[in-house]
Design an enzyme around this catalytic site. Structure first.
Site, PDB file in Angstrom:
ATOM      1  NE  ARG A   1      71.352  63.595-114.199  1.00  0.00           N
ATOM      2  CZ  ARG A   1      70.528  63.285-115.194  1.00  0.00           C
ATOM      3  NH1 ARG A   1      70.125  62.035-115.349  1.00  0.00           N
ATOM      4  NH2 ARG A   1      70.098  64.214-116.023  1.00  0.00           N
TER       5      ARG A   1
ATOM      6  CB  CYS B   1      63.220  61.607-114.734  1.00  0.00           C
ATOM      7  SG  CYS B   1      62.534  61.422-116.395  1.00  0.00           S
TER       8      CYS B   1
END
Length: 283
Positions: free
Chosen positions: A182, A240
């Site tokens: 990611r 995040c």
């Protein structure tokens, strides 16, 4: 408070203290793909005496057009929720989930944000409790409300404007807790844009773990210092996807004795709200 737990606690230690009147346990189980799964699991069975805190309802505020997916909760409302659960300024709080602390760490960080030092994550979560023969029940506690006075710790959470300014001044170092694929922008299962903030380092939260529990403090310290090099701990800012698992990386640093890092709670899902903000792909 003697023997205050401020980072993690083992299932053995929790079993030794579970019946103490000045301890409160929160169940923080949550599934991003099924937002009712955590509450339903809690209703089916939880650590005796545990009270459920929902990521969306209790540990976040409603999403707006400018925010990320899990904006900070209104902190006065959050503190009221703590008081309703029987938490006072001297309570030892324990938080747990079923995903190695990925969700519980958000609650841990929020309690620290409002000045509550005596809060720890159950290492290994519900599985560790059950592996020692710890029982579950479905009784819903009805604690007496308490008085709670909070003192917000300053400069522990950065706004997106503060992050942009600090990046321009090269005074912070972002560390992204998302999975490497990611971070590199190869896949993005949740947010509409893939990639990462330019210059951000990557430390997937799973790197903090071994067999579902946090690695020993000595090992965590070695790995984090290897990642950071000569960077100041106080200049480290965790992020995040939405500001939840970023807290796991800060917790790991605290376990390692590397105190002083901060969190960018808006994280990637807020950063990409403005198409003018730069993004990067690959490492």
């Amino acid at each position: 408070m003697l023997n205050m737990y401020t980072t993690i606690i083992s299932a053995e230690e929790l079993q030794n203290h579970i019946s103490e009147s000045d301890w409160v346990v929160f169940d923080c189980r949550f599934n991003l793909a099924d937002t009712l799964a955590g509450k339903n699991a809690y209703l089916d069975g939880h650590i005796p005496g545990a009270i459920y805190l929902d990521l969306d309802q209790d540990l976040s505020s409603p999403i707006t057009l400018e925010t990320g997916r899990h904006p900070l909760p209104d902190l006065e409302r959050f503190v009221d929720r703590l008081a309703q659960a029987g938490v006072n300024n001297n309570t030892q709080v324990i938080v747990y989930d079923d995903c190695a602390g990925a969700m519980a760490a958000r609650c841990w960080w929020l309690l620290r944000l409002v000045g509550h030092k005596a809060v720890a994550v159950l290492d290994g979560g519900l599985a560790a409790w059950q592996s020692l023969g710890g029982q579950l029940n479905n009784h819903i506690p009805q604690p007496a409300s308490t008085a709670y006075t909070f003192s917000l710790l300053p400069n522990q959470n950065l706004t997106v404007a503060e992050v942009e300014e600090a990046l321009d001044a090269q005074s912070i170092y972002l560390v992204d807790a998302r999975a490497a694929e990611r971070y590199r922008g190869e896949v993005e299962p949740i947010d509409p844009i893939a990639g990462h903030v330019p210059s951000a380092l990557n430390r997937p939260l799973t790197d903090n773990l071994a067999e579902g529990k946090f690695k020993p403090a000595v090992q965590l310290r070695k790995e984090w210092l290897q990642l950071l090099g000569d960077k100041s701990i106080e200049a480290v800012v965790h992020m995040c996807g939405s500001g939840v698992t970023a807290c796991h990386n800060q917790l790991a640093m605290e376990i390692a004795g590397l105190s002083g890092s901060r969190v960018y709670s808006g994280s990637w899902s807020e950063w990409i709200r403005d198409p003018a903000r730069p993004i990067a792909t690959k490492s």
